[in-house]
Design an enzyme around this catalytic site. Structure first.
Site, PDB file in Angstrom:
ATOM      1  N   CYS A  72       0.825  -1.241   0.000  1.00 47.69           N
ATOM      2  CA  CYS A  72       0.052   0.169  -0.077  1.00 47.69           C
ATOM      3  C   CYS A  72       0.959   1.306   0.023  1.00 47.69           C
ATOM      4  CB  CYS A  72      -0.825   0.020   1.437  1.00 47.69           C
ATOM      5  SG  CYS A  72      -2.150  -1.292   1.462  1.00 47.69           S
ATOM      6  N   ASP A  73       0.311   2.309  -0.469  1.00 49.95           N
ATOM      7  CA  ASP A  73       0.975   3.500  -0.419  1.00 49.95           C
ATOM      8  C   ASP A  73      -0.014   4.624  -0.488  1.00 49.95           C
ATOM      9  OD1 ASP A  73       3.956   4.694  -0.438  1.00 49.95           O
ATOM     10  OD2 ASP A  73       2.544   5.981  -1.608  1.00 49.95           O
TER      11      ASP A  73
END
EC number: 3.6.1.9
Length: 204
Positions: A72-73
């Site tokens: 995730c980012d």
């Protein structure tokens, strides 16, 4: 049940997964975020999430194993400017003075990889964040806590920064760093039910 790996050191993401009944193993990807460029917040968040997930899924000890890896980012986009983590306290203060009383979109990219088959699926989710209007003293006090220096957009919604968020439009978890409804969909695409991780938690 497959091993679940979180390709992030974020304690907030880990807590979200635990709340959803998943106890993840944490392996930080080592991807240099500053070296990656993309056109717009959504594209950047999605690209970084994919790079992180693949880096861990293809690493020694994980590749070919019965593991699922989530990368995730998150980035904040404000008037077309993409804002990741501030470089220092001065930048965090300037950022907050620019954000107060305005609205931005917090994008979180999600990429789920099956380390055994190499199959992967991705989705980027945007949530509109309406910021309050903290005064200069409040901003200075918040930055002095150190919290905004470690997070995208220089704010959290689940920590001290939550008092400076008037409201959001969209998924709350997405602003924290991981959309659980999105994770459920990505898991189902790879043939896994999120409820499978609840075995042992359901009382007979």
């Amino acid at each position: 049940m497959k091993t679940f790996i979180l390709a992030s050191a974020s304690p907030a993401r880990r807590r979200l997964l635990q709340a959803a009944g998943i106890e993840p193993r944490v392996i930080v990807s080592g991807v240099d975020e500053s070296a990656i460029q993309a056109a717009g917040g959504a594209a950047l968040a999605g690209t970084l999430a994919e790079l992180k997930a693949l880096a861990v899924a293809e690493s020694a000890g994980v590749a070919g194993t019965d593991a699922l890896v989530i990368g995730c980012d998150s980035v904040l986009e404000l008037d077309g400017d993409v804002l990741g983590k501030p470089a220092d306290a001065d930048e965090a203060v300037a950022r907050w003075k620019a954000m107060r009383g305005r609205s931005g979109v917090l994008y979180t990219g999600h990429c789920l990889v099956d380390a055994e088959s190499g199959s992967n699926t991705s989705k980027t989710v945007g949530t509109v964040v309406h910021f309050a209007e903290p005064d200069d003293e409040e901003i200075a006090a918040y930055v002095a806590t150190g919290e905004p220096l470690h997070v995208a957009g220089a704010f959290t919604i689940d920590g001290l920064g939550g008092v400076f968020v008037d409201r959001i439009e969209g998924d709350h978890g997405n602003v924290v760093g991981l959309s659980l409804p999105t994770l459920r969909v990505l898991l189902s695409i790879l043939g896994v039910r999120i409820t499978d991780f609840w075995r042992g938690r359901i009382e007979s």
